[in-house]
Design an enzyme around this catalytic site. Structure first.
Site, PDB file in Angstrom:
ATOM      1  N   LEU A  35      26.525  41.760  -7.296  1.00 30.15           N
ATOM      2  CA  LEU A  35      26.420  40.391  -7.793  1.00 30.15           C
ATOM      3  C   LEU A  35      25.097  39.752  -7.391  1.00 30.15           C
ATOM      4  CD1 LEU A  35      30.021  39.050  -7.077  1.00 30.15           C
ATOM      5  CD2 LEU A  35      29.055  39.749  -9.277  1.00 30.15           C
ATOM      6  N   GLY A  36      24.353  40.425  -6.545  1.00 28.85           N
ATOM      7  CA  GLY A  36      23.078  39.862  -6.109  1.00 28.85           C
ATOM      8  C   GLY A  36      22.879  40.115  -4.638  1.00 28.85           C
ATOM      9  N   GLY A  47      22.005  39.498   3.133  1.00 34.79           N
ATOM     10  CA  GLY A  47      22.904  40.549   2.723  1.00 34.79           C
ATOM     11  C   GLY A  47      22.985  40.724   1.227  1.00 34.79           C
ATOM     12  N   LYS A  90      30.757  40.974   0.753  1.00 33.02           N
ATOM     13  CA  LYS A  90      29.399  40.719   1.232  1.00 33.02           C
ATOM     14  C   LYS A  90      29.065  41.748   2.306  1.00 33.02           C
ATOM     15  CE  LYS A  90      28.915  35.744   0.388  1.00 33.02           C
ATOM     16  NZ  LYS A  90      28.527  34.451   1.000  1.00 33.02           N
ATOM     17  N   ASP A 108      25.330  22.070   3.344  1.00 30.68           N
ATOM     18  CA  ASP A 108      24.582  22.490   2.156  1.00 30.68           C
ATOM     19  C   ASP A 108      25.344  22.157   0.877  1.00 30.68           C
ATOM     20  OD1 ASP A 108      22.277  23.481   1.020  1.00 30.68           O
ATOM     21  OD2 ASP A 108      22.944  25.570   1.019  1.00 30.68           O
ATOM     22  N   GLY A 143      20.311  38.510  -1.004  1.00 30.59           N
ATOM     23  CA  GLY A 143      19.408  37.512  -0.485  1.00 30.59           C
ATOM     24  C   GLY A 143      18.890  37.926   0.856  1.00 30.59           C
ATOM     25  N   GLY A 144      18.516  36.938   1.651  1.00 33.16           N
ATOM     26  CA  GLY A 144      17.910  37.249   2.925  1.00 33.16           C
ATOM     27  C   GLY A 144      18.834  37.946   3.889  1.00 33.16           C
ATOM     28  N   THR A 147      25.794  41.142  -2.136  1.00 30.20           N
ATOM     29  CA  THR A 147      27.119  40.703  -2.560  1.00 30.20           C
ATOM     30  C   THR A 147      27.573  41.562  -3.735  1.00 30.20           C
ATOM     31  OG1 THR A 147      26.595  38.449  -1.883  1.00 30.20           O
ATOM     32  CG2 THR A 147      28.488  38.743  -3.324  1.00 30.20           C
TER      33      THR A 147
END
Length: 647
Positions: free
Chosen positions: A41-42, A47, A65, A163, A44-45, A49
């Site tokens: 699913l993508g 980990g 994740k 956030d 990032g910094g 997903t």
């Protein structure tokens, strides 16, 4: 199909075998004999997903994740692990609420940490804003009514989200209730934390001053972020641009950005939510709920009113494009986290982060880096170099795979085929070479140009190559056979750039006489010639949906055009030197460009915000987004490739 869980694997998809056919890692059909990975699913910094199926729940979808942080140094890894563990604890603590994702499992396997949580089907409010336009007042009242009980619940459990923004609120389908997600930066509110400052983390524009400046977070901090979220949804204006331009003073004048009037009751609520000083805000959800009981009846909410409009924003999803774009200049801001991590935030939801004092850099080039291209999985990068070679890099471990040698002069352009099997290069030696990406072996050399080849591109169907040359021509070749199919002769000067449309039916070319031509490849005819830049057209890019064209020029601008009409949408300005390269992000929402001024800029096409990335010591000749949009790479005269991490 089994998905290899080695973060460094370049080709993770495998048939039902025991070991990965690419990296040799032992394959796991089910994590914990229960969770089967379906697709990524993508990432990032901190980990990656995945979408997965839970066999114990009749193959119900869930989210897995994996902690695989791209950080340098022990302290940064410790901090990344700590944040990952905290997210699991928050989900475990809060998951009893029906509008917060449930934590199913948290475990370690083969030295990686995994977190399994509930999959929420739906779309974020950011996506809803883009698709449906700005929210009405009735919709904002409804949002507050639905979201405040969730926020009250987490505050009663002594958790501050830190956030809250449209990207972290999902409207679940088909129930249409709201779900609050992403507790990766949530903070436990304790007596100790009230006395101490902590990690400064959040999103520029949404996070209040006490959170970004001092690392403190309180219930009133989340309520400020809620107020900014309402402002964004009402106006369509991203608050990071206002924050970068005016600091927190923008909240004193938020009403001037309204496109239609609000009831006095909602103005009063938003005024109190958007107070810069925490003591003047609502201190609790209960206090805010008291004012919500006074909301007006729908019939009394104003519906038609005219205010002076701010400059329009580029919206690639609209059928009619505005002629101007608001362009506040945004310098890249950073916040120091414990453990030596730098968080870089801003620009329409993009979050850039690196380890303190460290921009990942690929070195080893003997000369200037002229061109960059990713393979479809985003794990391999090709770089075309002035030293007559092409280098292939493993982006996961930042190591060189091999060097392709065969050209007798500078390599100006490289491209990788859609199937990831082939590299194409254009050179000052007047030739195009086709290489096997996996073995590094040269397949064939294409000859026919009588001057240097400055640009090559591969059609999205993987059938054809286009090459632009200083002999004023464009040649179209069959990628599989090397046969020359046609020569396009209409330019009166060197062809500096070529780009295929997403349907492979249209080609765009730019030249040294500052003109851009759009070609019909079936007929070989020019469909239109666009109004010229005031400098050479060095690079071209077409948006993934085929609707927009971006052109980079020596006139220090990037121009954005509507491809099917040739109408100019807006110039993107800010560079102080020649603009040498341009690229669209995979979602079509951002444009990146590299310049002689040694910087890379990224524009948000929805908001007009521009972000400066500085780190090169020489001119930037090439930029490229990874296929998942999570990474931007840039290369140039300083003989390096810089890697900018995006979340």
């Amino acid at each position: 199909m089994i998905y290899c869980l080695n973060p460094s694997c370049e080709k993770p998809r495998n048939s039902d075998t025991t070991f990965c056919q690419n990296c040799g890692t032992q394959l796991i059909s089910q994590l914990r004999n229960r969770y089967r990975i379906i697709q990524p699913l993508g990432g990032g910094g901190f980990g990656r997903t995945f979408l997965a199926e839970d066999e114990d729940k009749l193959n119900e979808h869930c989210v897995v994740k994996q902690l695989a942080p791209q950080v340098q140094g022990t302290s940064a890894l410790v901090k990344a692990t700590e944040l990952f563990q905290e997210e699991a604890r928050r989900l475990q603590q809060l998951g009893e609420h029906p509008q917060i994702p449930i934590l199913y499992a948290y475990f370690r396997h083969d030295n990686y940490l995994y977190l399994v949580q509930q999959f929420i089907l739906g779309q974020t409010l950011r996506q809803e804003l883009r698709q449906q336009g700005t929210f009405s007042e009735e919709k904002i009242w409804k949002l507050l009514t639905e979201l405040l009980p969730i926020i009250k619940f987490i505050h009663e459990h002594q958790v501050i989200h830190r956030d809250i923004k449209p990207e972290n609120i999902i409207r679940r389908s088909p129930r249409e209730d709201l779900v609050l997600i992403d507790f990766g930066v949530a903070k436990q509110l304790t007596a100790t934390s009230l006395e101490q400052t902590g990690t400064t983390i959040g999103s520029f524009g949404y996070a209040p001053m006490e959170q970004m400046k001092y690392g403190s977070a309180y219930p009133a901090s989340d309520l400020f972020s809620l107020g900014v979220t309402c402002f964004n949804l009402l106006t369509g204006i991203h608050p990071s641009g206002l924050y970068m331009e005016h600091g927190y003073n923008w909240v004193m004048h938020w009403r001037q950005h309204l496109k239609s009037p609000l009831s006095p009751q909602l103005v009063q609520v938003l005024d109190k939510l958007l107070q810069k000083d925490i003591e003047h805000r609502y201190q609790s959800v209960d206090e805010l709920l008291q004012d919500l009981h006074q909301k007006p009846q729908p019939a009394s909410i104003p519906r038609d009113f005219s205010l002076p409009q701010p400059p329009s924003r580029i919206n690639p999803r609209q059928s009619v494009f505005p002629s101007t774009v608001l362009q506040p200049r945004i310098q890249l801001k950073h916040k120091l986290l414990a453990g030596g991590i730098i968080l870089l935030l801003g620009l329409g939801g993009y979050i850039y982060w690196q380890s303190l004092g460290y921009i990942p850099t690929l070195t080893g080039h003997l000369s200037e880096v002229n061109s960059l291209a990713f393979n479809p999985s985003g794990t391999t990068l090709a770089s075309g170099i002035d030293d007559k070679t092409i280098k292939l890099w493993n982006l996961n471990n930042k190591q060189e795979i091999r060097t392709l040698k065969g050209h007798s002069d500078k390599v100006y352009s490289v491209a990788i085929s859609p199937d990831g099997q082939t590299v194409v290069s254009g050179s000052k030696d007047n030739t195009i070479k086709i290489w096997n990406l996996n073995t590094g072996k040269e397949i064939r050399t294409l000859t026919g140009h009588t001057a240097l080849v400055n640009s090559v591109a591969i059609s999205s169907d993987g059938q054809n190559i286009a090459s632009g040359s200083y002999d004023n021509t464009i040649k179209i070749w069959n990628l599989n056979t090397g046969q020359e199919l046609q020569t396009l002769i209409k330019h009166t000067s060197a062809v500096l750039s070529v780009a295929f449309s997403s349907d492979s039916q249209t080609l765009v070319s730019g030249s040294a006489v500052r003109e851009i031509k759009v070609w019909n490849l079936k007929t070989g005819k020019v469909l239109r010639t666009l109004p010229p830049h005031s400098g050479d057209v060095n690079a071209l890019a077409i948006s993934p949906d085929g609707q927009m064209l971006a052109s980079a020029s020596d006139d220090k601008t990037v121009k954005v055009w509507k491809l099917n009409t040739g109408k100019e949408i807006s110039p993107l300005t800010g560079h102080s030197g020649h603009v040498n390269s341009v690229a669209f992000s995979p979602d079509g929402e951002h444009i990146a460009a590299g310049s002689d001024d040694k910087s890379v800029k990224i524009w948000n096409l929805d908001t007009g915000e521009v972000l400066d990335l500085k780190g090169h010591s020489g001119k930037v000749y090439a930029v490229a987004f990874s296929p998942d949009g999570k990474t931007l790479v840039s290369g140039g005269k300083d003989k390096t490739i810089k890697i900018w991490q995006l979340r």
